[in-house]
Write an enzyme that holds these catalytic residues in place. Structure first.
Site, PDB file in Angstrom:
ATOM      1  N   TRP A 133       0.819  -1.214   0.000  1.00  9.42           N
ATOM      2  CA  TRP A 133       0.000   0.000   0.000  1.00  9.42           C
ATOM      3  C   TRP A 133       0.850   1.260   0.000  1.00  9.42           C
ATOM      4  O   TRP A 133       0.515   2.247  -0.667  1.00  9.42           O
ATOM      5  CB  TRP A 133      -0.987  -0.034   1.175  1.00  9.42           C
ATOM      6  CG  TRP A 133      -1.907  -1.194   1.031  1.00  9.42           C
ATOM      7  CD1 TRP A 133      -1.963  -2.310   1.809  1.00  9.42           C
ATOM      8  CD2 TRP A 133      -2.849  -1.402  -0.036  1.00  9.42           C
ATOM      9  NE1 TRP A 133      -2.896  -3.201   1.307  1.00  9.42           N
ATOM     10  CE2 TRP A 133      -3.446  -2.669   0.186  1.00  9.42           C
ATOM     11  CE3 TRP A 133      -3.235  -0.656  -1.150  1.00  9.42           C
ATOM     12  CZ2 TRP A 133      -4.423  -3.191  -0.668  1.00  9.42           C
ATOM     13  CZ3 TRP A 133      -4.215  -1.180  -2.001  1.00  9.42           C
ATOM     14  CH2 TRP A 133      -4.787  -2.425  -1.748  1.00  9.42           C
ATOM     15  N   ASP A 183      -1.273   6.559   6.875  1.00 15.24           N
ATOM     16  CA  ASP A 183      -2.431   5.735   6.522  1.00 15.24           C
ATOM     17  C   ASP A 183      -2.556   4.671   7.607  1.00 15.24           C
ATOM     18  O   ASP A 183      -1.717   3.779   7.718  1.00 15.24           O
ATOM     19  CB  ASP A 183      -2.227   5.092   5.149  1.00 15.24           C
ATOM     20  CG  ASP A 183      -3.427   4.274   4.700  1.00 15.24           C
ATOM     21  OD1 ASP A 183      -4.283   3.930   5.543  1.00 15.24           O
ATOM     22  OD2 ASP A 183      -3.508   3.954   3.500  1.00 15.24           O
ATOM     23  N   LYS A 240     -12.186  -2.003   7.779  1.00 14.66           N
ATOM     24  CA  LYS A 240     -11.426  -3.041   8.464  1.00 14.66           C
ATOM     25  C   LYS A 240     -11.730  -3.055   9.962  1.00 14.66           C
ATOM     26  O   LYS A 240     -12.108  -4.075  10.514  1.00 14.66           O
ATOM     27  CB  LYS A 240      -9.925  -2.844   8.218  1.00 14.66           C
ATOM     28  CG  LYS A 240      -9.566  -2.896   6.734  1.00 14.66           C
ATOM     29  CD  LYS A 240      -8.098  -2.636   6.480  1.00 14.66           C
ATOM     30  CE  LYS A 240      -7.776  -2.512   4.999  1.00 14.66           C
ATOM     31  NZ  LYS A 240      -8.001  -3.745   4.249  1.00 14.66           N
TER      32      LYS A 240
END
Length: 366
Positions: A104, A173, A197
């Site tokens: 990511w 993030d 999540k």
């Protein structure tokens, strides 16, 4: 399929059962309005109260300082790959520092290259299993910000403490470990996190941004992605994902009722320790990540050897699924297995997985 399902999906992921029940009960008549949450006007007082309450709860949970705005946006973490450089990259030739530790952060750095010069703080490793020593990092003191991903969901690499970036704003993030531990928000310029999540349904992304950074947007930043405009309009400049904001508000209620971040932190420790203990005492299961950077929420597991065994892994997933242990197949880019132990995954869910792992090893060890 077994009647009792334990969901280990990496995202969208498990939502607390009590939250789902409350959303079900209120779905056709929320707050006595006679309407569903999906029918409320985002300009009306009923949704305005939900939106404001949601922000207030998150500010309480994280103890967010008063000089930070909390906004709700769309586009997921991937949308923030562009939103961050666009909102913080004012100037003709902005420089962005990126700490790349997995899939990511790699994607985030690539996206940022469209809007300025990206400085990789350390060379890309051949495998994402650890983080380079901080003493070897090459940070640019003139960078607009330093970016890192607190938890890489694919590779299972977690940086549990924020790096020291001096006077350069630190942005993070936190999509996959948000609200699993206490965080000192004051150490960050910006925090972004997708909900799907740890704290709700897919479709909304939380951004926590320090006030002094709201005037740093590039002139080419689309208004729908602009933090300052979104904050000035209480996340309602355009139609927000009203149902998703409602859902994360319910999850925030649940976190507070369960004991806040102290409780989430302890559970995360207990659940991950149970699985890592099995791996570490075994010659059948392997985790490739440096112990210092092992993720508590996404645990990659290889079977049979350190290289893995596709046949054993396929058999594991098939038998686990039949017993109601869902979502354990590893990411397509790395293979193996992956156990995602987000906040809503219970200790009982984790114990079911642990017992299955022990039995599977017993039945398949040579």
């Amino acid at each position: 399929m077994a009647e009792h399902v334990s969901c280990f999906n990496p995202g969208p992921a498990k939502v607390p059962a009590s939250v789902l029940k409350k959303a079900q009960d209120e779905f056709t008549n929320i707050g006595g309005t006679g309407m569903s949450i999906v029918e409320l006007s985002h300009r009306g007082k009923d949704y305005t109260a939900i939106n404001a309450g949601c922000e207030k709860k998150l500010r309480e949970i994280l103890d967010v300082p008063s000089n930070y705005k909390i906004i709700f946006m769309q586009g997921g973490g991937t949308g923030q790959f562009a939103a961050l450089p666009l909102n913080l990259g004012r100037g003709k030739q902005p420089v962005f520092d990126y700490i790349v530790t997995g899939t990511w952060s790699t994607k985030a750095a690539k996206e940022a290259e469209k809007y300025g010069k990206v400085n990789h703080v350390f060379p890309k490793p051949s495998k994402f299993t650890t983080v380079a020593e901080e003493s070897t990092w090459k940070l640019d003191p003139e960078a607009s910000y330093v970016y890192y991903c607190a938890n890489e969901t694919v590779h299972g690499v977690e940086m549990s403490n924020p790096p020291n970036t001096g006077n350069v704003p630190l942005v993070c993030d936190m999509s996959s470990n948000f609200l699993t531990r206490k965080v000192d928000v004051s150490k960050y310029g910006a925090i972004v996190a997708g909900a799907q999540k740890n704290f709700g349904a897919s479709g909304v992304t939380v951004v926590i941004i320090r006030d002094d950074l709201l005037d740093m947007a590039s002139p080419i930043c689309p208004i729908v992605m602009e933090y300052k405009t979104t904050a000035a309009n209480n996340s309602c400049y355009n139609t927000p994902p009203t149902f998703c904001v409602y859902m994360i508000s319910l999850v925030f209620d649940w976190i507070l009722e369960e004991g806040g971040l102290a409780a989430m932190d302890k559970r995360s420790d207990d659940k991950s320790k149970r699985i890592y203990d099995i791996i570490d005492k075994s010659n059948f299961y392997w985790n490739p990540v440096d112990v210092a950077y092992r993720s508590r929420v996404n645990i990659p597991i290889l079977l049979g050897s350190q290289e893995g065994n596709k046949d054993l892994e396929a058999a594991f997933v098939e038998k686990a699924t039949a017993q109601g242990l869902i979502g354990l197949k590893g990411h397509r880019s790395v293979g193996g297995l992956r156990a995602s132990l987000y906040n809503a995954v219970t200790v009982d869910d984790t114990e079911r997985l642990a017992k299955f792992m022990i039995e599977f090893e017993k039945d398949n060890s040579k």
